[in-house]
Design a protein around this motif. Structure first.
Motif, PDB file in Angstrom:
ATOM      1  N   ILE A 131      17.220  -2.914  -1.789  1.00  0.00           N
ATOM      2  CA  ILE A 131      17.005  -1.503  -1.513  1.00  0.00           C
ATOM      3  C   ILE A 131      15.713  -1.095  -2.189  1.00  0.00           C
ATOM      4  O   ILE A 131      15.294  -1.707  -3.190  1.00  0.00           O
ATOM      5  CB  ILE A 131      18.169  -0.614  -1.998  1.00  0.00           C
ATOM      6  CG1 ILE A 131      18.403  -0.756  -3.500  1.00  0.00           C
ATOM      7  CG2 ILE A 131      19.442  -0.955  -1.233  1.00  0.00           C
ATOM      8  CD1 ILE A 131      19.459   0.208  -4.050  1.00  0.00           C
ATOM      9  N   ALA A 132      15.067  -0.059  -1.634  1.00  0.00           N
ATOM     10  CA  ALA A 132      13.788   0.364  -2.202  1.00  0.00           C
ATOM     11  C   ALA A 132      13.538   1.823  -1.870  1.00  0.00           C
ATOM     12  O   ALA A 132      14.076   2.368  -0.893  1.00  0.00           O
ATOM     13  CB  ALA A 132      12.640  -0.494  -1.665  1.00  0.00           C
ATOM     14  N   ILE A 133      12.704   2.449  -2.714  1.00  0.00           N
ATOM     15  CA  ILE A 133      12.220   3.792  -2.436  1.00  0.00           C
ATOM     16  C   ILE A 133      10.709   3.780  -2.582  1.00  0.00           C
ATOM     17  O   ILE A 133      10.144   3.112  -3.451  1.00  0.00           O
ATOM     18  CB  ILE A 133      12.850   4.833  -3.386  1.00  0.00           C
ATOM     19  CG1 ILE A 133      12.703   4.439  -4.855  1.00  0.00           C
ATOM     20  CG2 ILE A 133      14.318   5.040  -3.046  1.00  0.00           C
ATOM     21  CD1 ILE A 133      13.279   5.460  -5.831  1.00  0.00           C
ATOM     22  N   GLN A 134      10.060   4.524  -1.692  1.00  0.00           N
ATOM     23  CA  GLN A 134       8.606   4.666  -1.731  1.00  0.00           C
ATOM     24  C   GLN A 134       8.262   6.033  -1.167  1.00  0.00           C
ATOM     25  O   GLN A 134       8.434   6.282   0.033  1.00  0.00           O
ATOM     26  CB  GLN A 134       7.907   3.570  -0.910  1.00  0.00           C
ATOM     27  CG  GLN A 134       6.383   3.650  -1.009  1.00  0.00           C
ATOM     28  CD  GLN A 134       5.671   2.596  -0.181  1.00  0.00           C
ATOM     29  OE1 GLN A 134       6.186   2.160   0.851  1.00  0.00           O
ATOM     30  NE2 GLN A 134       4.485   2.186  -0.622  1.00  0.00           N
ATOM     31  N   GLY A 135       7.819   6.924  -2.016  1.00  0.00           N
ATOM     32  CA  GLY A 135       7.552   8.276  -1.554  1.00  0.00           C
ATOM     33  C   GLY A 135       8.823   8.894  -0.981  1.00  0.00           C
ATOM     34  O   GLY A 135       9.885   8.857  -1.609  1.00  0.00           O
ATOM     35  N   PRO A 192       0.821  -1.216   0.000  1.00  0.00           N
ATOM     36  CA  PRO A 192       0.000   0.000   0.000  1.00  0.00           C
ATOM     37  C   PRO A 192       0.851   1.260   0.000  1.00  0.00           C
ATOM     38  O   PRO A 192       2.020   1.248   0.386  1.00  0.00           O
ATOM     39  CB  PRO A 192      -0.807  -0.130   1.300  1.00  0.00           C
ATOM     40  CG  PRO A 192      -0.029  -1.062   2.158  1.00  0.00           C
ATOM     41  CD  PRO A 192       0.660  -2.010   1.222  1.00  0.00           C
ATOM     42  N   GLY A 193       0.229   2.366  -0.462  1.00  0.00           N
ATOM     43  CA  GLY A 193       0.931   3.633  -0.486  1.00  0.00           C
ATOM     44  C   GLY A 193       1.488   3.945  -1.854  1.00  0.00           C
ATOM     45  O   GLY A 193       1.046   3.402  -2.876  1.00  0.00           O
ATOM     46  N   ASP A 194       2.462   4.826  -1.907  1.00  0.00           N
ATOM     47  CA  ASP A 194       3.074   5.220  -3.170  1.00  0.00           C
ATOM     48  C   ASP A 194       3.731   4.021  -3.856  1.00  0.00           C
ATOM     49  O   ASP A 194       4.040   3.006  -3.226  1.00  0.00           O
ATOM     50  CB  ASP A 194       4.123   6.297  -2.933  1.00  0.00           C
ATOM     51  CG  ASP A 194       3.523   7.601  -2.440  1.00  0.00           C
ATOM     52  OD1 ASP A 194       2.372   7.892  -2.798  1.00  0.00           O
ATOM     53  OD2 ASP A 194       4.210   8.304  -1.672  1.00  0.00           O
ATOM     54  N   GLU A 195       3.961   4.177  -5.173  1.00  0.00           N
ATOM     55  CA  GLU A 195       4.644   3.127  -5.920  1.00  0.00           C
ATOM     56  C   GLU A 195       6.005   2.829  -5.308  1.00  0.00           C
ATOM     57  O   GLU A 195       6.705   3.730  -4.836  1.00  0.00           O
ATOM     58  CB  GLU A 195       4.846   3.562  -7.385  1.00  0.00           C
ATOM     59  CG  GLU A 195       3.586   3.571  -8.217  1.00  0.00           C
ATOM     60  CD  GLU A 195       3.889   3.890  -9.666  1.00  0.00           C
ATOM     61  OE1 GLU A 195       5.049   4.295  -9.966  1.00  0.00           O
ATOM     62  OE2 GLU A 195       2.989   3.733 -10.508  1.00  0.00           O
ATOM     63  N   VAL A 196       6.382   1.573  -5.343  1.00  0.00           N
ATOM     64  CA  VAL A 196       7.670   1.141  -4.829  1.00  0.00           C
ATOM     65  C   VAL A 196       8.607   0.891  -6.002  1.00  0.00           C
ATOM     66  O   VAL A 196       8.215   0.294  -7.017  1.00  0.00           O
ATOM     67  CB  VAL A 196       7.542  -0.141  -3.985  1.00  0.00           C
ATOM     68  CG1 VAL A 196       8.921  -0.590  -3.482  1.00  0.00           C
ATOM     69  CG2 VAL A 196       6.590   0.080  -2.820  1.00  0.00           C
ATOM     70  N   ALA A 197       9.840   1.375  -5.881  1.00  0.00           N
ATOM     71  CA  ALA A 197      10.911   1.044  -6.821  1.00  0.00           C
ATOM     72  C   ALA A 197      12.014   0.372  -6.024  1.00  0.00           C
ATOM     73  O   ALA A 197      12.244   0.718  -4.849  1.00  0.00           O
ATOM     74  CB  ALA A 197      11.426   2.302  -7.515  1.00  0.00           C
ATOM     75  N   ALA A 198      12.702  -0.591  -6.609  1.00  0.00           N
ATOM     76  CA  ALA A 198      13.618  -1.404  -5.790  1.00  0.00           C
ATOM     77  C   ALA A 198      14.770  -1.950  -6.618  1.00  0.00           C
ATOM     78  O   ALA A 198      14.821  -1.798  -7.845  1.00  0.00           O
ATOM     79  CB  ALA A 198      12.852  -2.555  -5.140  1.00  0.00           C
TER      80      ALA A 198
END
Length: 660
Positions: A625-629, A599-605
């Protein structure tokens, strides 16, 4: 009249009877040498009072005064050790009625604490010029301190200052005084013949070395309390009531600065306890026996800020303490809170995620917009080391974010073709993809596909487009600075500058001699999300306070950075946007599709696996590693299967927890 006085009177009579004749006859008076001033004598005496070496002191009593002065100073100042005074000549006044007499005033300065305020006072001495034109003083104890008389000594009494709390994001209190139980054998509670058995039984109940503890009890005084363990109140691992009911055991309730739980960011925050002999010795008097000090981590690094300044009372009295006179007093100054960026909820979530992981492990979370370290948890497998901030491991394919940036700077785009064969040979060494690499993603594929599926051979095949310097520059642009000074003990990463051939090929996929910490790889992800190089921040400096450097035993990355600092090549917004697309592709079509429904913003990893160990017994470091918002995360496990299968579920659990 003294001898000096008689000599002066005779000189005056000589002047009255014959000076006019002498001047008229030859003018010799104009060439007569000026009598020596007392300056050299007063300076020598000031130096002796400061150092305690009276060998060159200009005493009228010679060796007798020297011996008395040495003994008196040693006894008087012993209670102030390790402090030593600075002594200077404030003024010297020649007697108006007798030029062979003078009075010197000495100014004492004692640096008694770490504040700008010092203990200062003045003493004075009488000097007389003898028949050899030498100025000499008579020894008196009052030269050491105001009105000091024979036999008096100086002592200092300290009043402990209130140690400040450690705070987290939003001012949340992390470390504060919490109740603890000091448990140990109280030798007044058990008869002497039974003390050894009591100590051994208590040690067995605590699973500590019975022989060593019994030895400590035996060596202590006959009425001593010999502490064995300190247990925080409410710790379910210990039945304090049952332990306290054992023969000879005493439960001393106390308070210590503690985090919410024993595990909470412990390797980073550190611990507080009684000052060790080494800390006391290195403190130059700022810390004394019985003081509470930071023993490790931020508590040690920022100890001076946190502990404040003790109250001090300096007294002159007879050696038995009678007839005390207060010479100086200052009230305690409470410590200043240490503010960190740690988010209590996220730190607890990170600790929970790796609580059952046996190998060394870590979860690090950053806020890309600020660089704030929101969580930095290290698993129990690290055996107390801050794996999150100090670990040095090959980052494996998570480093392909760095390599991709270097390739983009060489002119490639996300759609540029790459070659992804089953194997690629470099100088006789064969490199392969991970065993489950999808066969339909072999051959000529765009960079975005090679990145999403983590094709080792594609990145190695492109090695001529990104030499080692290009990798180093790309790593710096994404925050992997081997020379970073962050205000806390940390290692971010290091890319060797002298790699070529197979070593350079290994560097392209984050292996060989490339090193990074979980904090470093979270910084890489944060830089991608932010669109500019991120510098992680854990400690918010107190207003007006200097940032102390980590002590040697706290930093200790095992190897020094391989190159001198070099300018950081700025990360551009366009470069970051492409890297974000590449990392998003890992979730939409690569090895991290399990993150699509978070859930939440798109995840990039990005996933990562790095082999290590001896041939025939290779093991894997595993990463994600990942980024989300406005959140960047790195997850690491020292030994696992693959990044997606071992670190992946931990990352997903943390991201879901972060969404509340």
């Amino acid at each position: 009249m003294t001898f000096a006085g008689e000599r002066a009177a005779a000189r005056r009579r000589l002047v009255v009877g014959g000076i006019a004749t002498a001047l008229v006859a030859s003018g010799l008076a104009a060439c007569s040498p000026e009598p020596p001033t007392p300056d050299s004598a007063t300076q020598a005496l000031a130096a002796a009072l400061a150092s305690g070496d009276f060998g060159e002191a200009p005493f009228a009593g010679g060796a007798v005064d020297e011996t008395e002065a040495t003994a008196a100073r040693t006894a008087a100042f012993e209670g102030l050790a390790p402090w030593e005074p600075q002594v200077k000549v404030v003024s010297t006044t020649i007697d108006e009625k007798d030029e062979d007499l003078a009075t010197v005033t000495f100014g004492y300065t004692w640096d008694v604490d770490e504040s700008d305020a010092d203990w200062t006072y003045e003493t004075s001495a009488k000097l007389a010029r003898d028949d050899e034109d030498l100025w000499r003083a008579t020894w008196s104890p009052s030269l050491l301190a105001p009105d000091l008389v024979a036999g008096e000594v100086l002592t200092v009494t300290r009043a402990r200052a209130e140690r400040a709390n450690v705070l987290g994001a939003g001012g949340a209190v992390i470390v504060e005084p919490r109740t603890v139980h000091r448990l140990g054998i109280d030798k007044t509670r058990v008869a002497a013949p039974e003390q050894d058995a009591a100590a051994r039984a208590f040690a067995a109940a605590l699973s500590i070395d019975a022989e060593a503890y019994a030895g400590k009890v035996a060596a202590a005084g006959e009425r001593a309390f010999v502490e064995a363990i300190t247990v925080r109140h409410g710790d379910l691992a210990y039945d304090v009531a049952a332990l306290a009911a054992m023969p000879g055991v005493n439960d001393v309730t106390d308070q210590l600065p503690l985090a919410p739980t024993r595990q909470f960011a412990r390797p980073i925050l550190g611990t507080v306890g009684p000052a060790t002999a080494e800390i006391i010795e290195k403190s130059d008097g700022a810390v004394s026996d019985g003081d509470l000090t930071g023993l490790s981590g931020l508590q040690r690094q920022y100890d001076a800020q946190l502990r404040g300044l003790p109250g001090l009372t300096i007294t002159a009295a007879q050696p038995d303490g009678t007839a005390p006179r207060q010479l100086y007093a200052v009230e305690p100054t409470p410590g200043t809170p240490l503010t960190t960026t740690i988010d209590v909820g996220l730190q607890e979530a990170a600790e929970h995620v790796i609580s059952e992981v046996a190998p060394a492990s870590a979860v690090v979370a950053l806020r890309p917009s600020t660089g704030d370290v929101l969580a930095a948890a290290s698993g129990v497998g690290g055996e107390g080391m801050s794996t999150a901030t100090l670990g040095q491991f090959a980052p494996g394919s998570t480093f392909k974010v760095v390599t991709a940036l270097a390739l983009l700077r060489s002119g490639m785009t996300a759609d540029s073709d790459t070659t992804c064969p089953d194997t690629v040979s470099v100088d006789g060494r064969s490199f392969t993809n991970f065993p489950e690499y999808p066969t339909d993603k072999l051959g000529t594929i765009p960079l975005r596909t090679a990145f999403a599926n983590s094709c080792n051979t594609a990145f190695i095949s492109a090695r001529d487009a990104a030499n080692q310097d290009a990798l180093i520059d790309a790593a710096g642009s994404l925050g992997l600075d081997p020379h970073a000074s962050l205000g806390f003990a940390a290692f971010l990463g290091d890319v060797p500058g002298d790699s070529d051939g197979t070593d350079h090929a290994a560097s392209m996929i984050g292996q060989g001699r490339v090193l990074a910490s979980p904090l470093g790889m979270a910084t890489v992800a944060a830089s991608v999300a932010h669109g500019a190089t991120v510098v992680p921040r854990l400690v918010v400096p107190a207003e007006g306070a200097a940032t102390p450097s980590p002590t040697a035993d706290e930093t200790e990355p095992s190897d020094e950075a391989t190159d001198a600092p070099r300018p950081v090549v700025p990360l551009t917004a366009d470069e970051a946007a492409t890297l974000q697309q590449l990392m998003r592709g890992v979730v939409t079509e690569g090895g991290a599709t399990f993150l699509l429904d978070v859930p939440g913003d798109e995840v990039a990893a990005k996933t990562g696996t790095a082999q290590f160990g001896e041939a025939g017994n290779l093991q894997n470091h595993v990463w994600m590693i990942a980024i989300q918002g406005d959140l960047a995360v790195a997850v690491f496990v020292d030994v696992g299967e693959y990044g997606s299968t071992t670190a992946g579920p931990l990352l997903e659990e943390f991201l879901r927890a972060a969404q509340g």
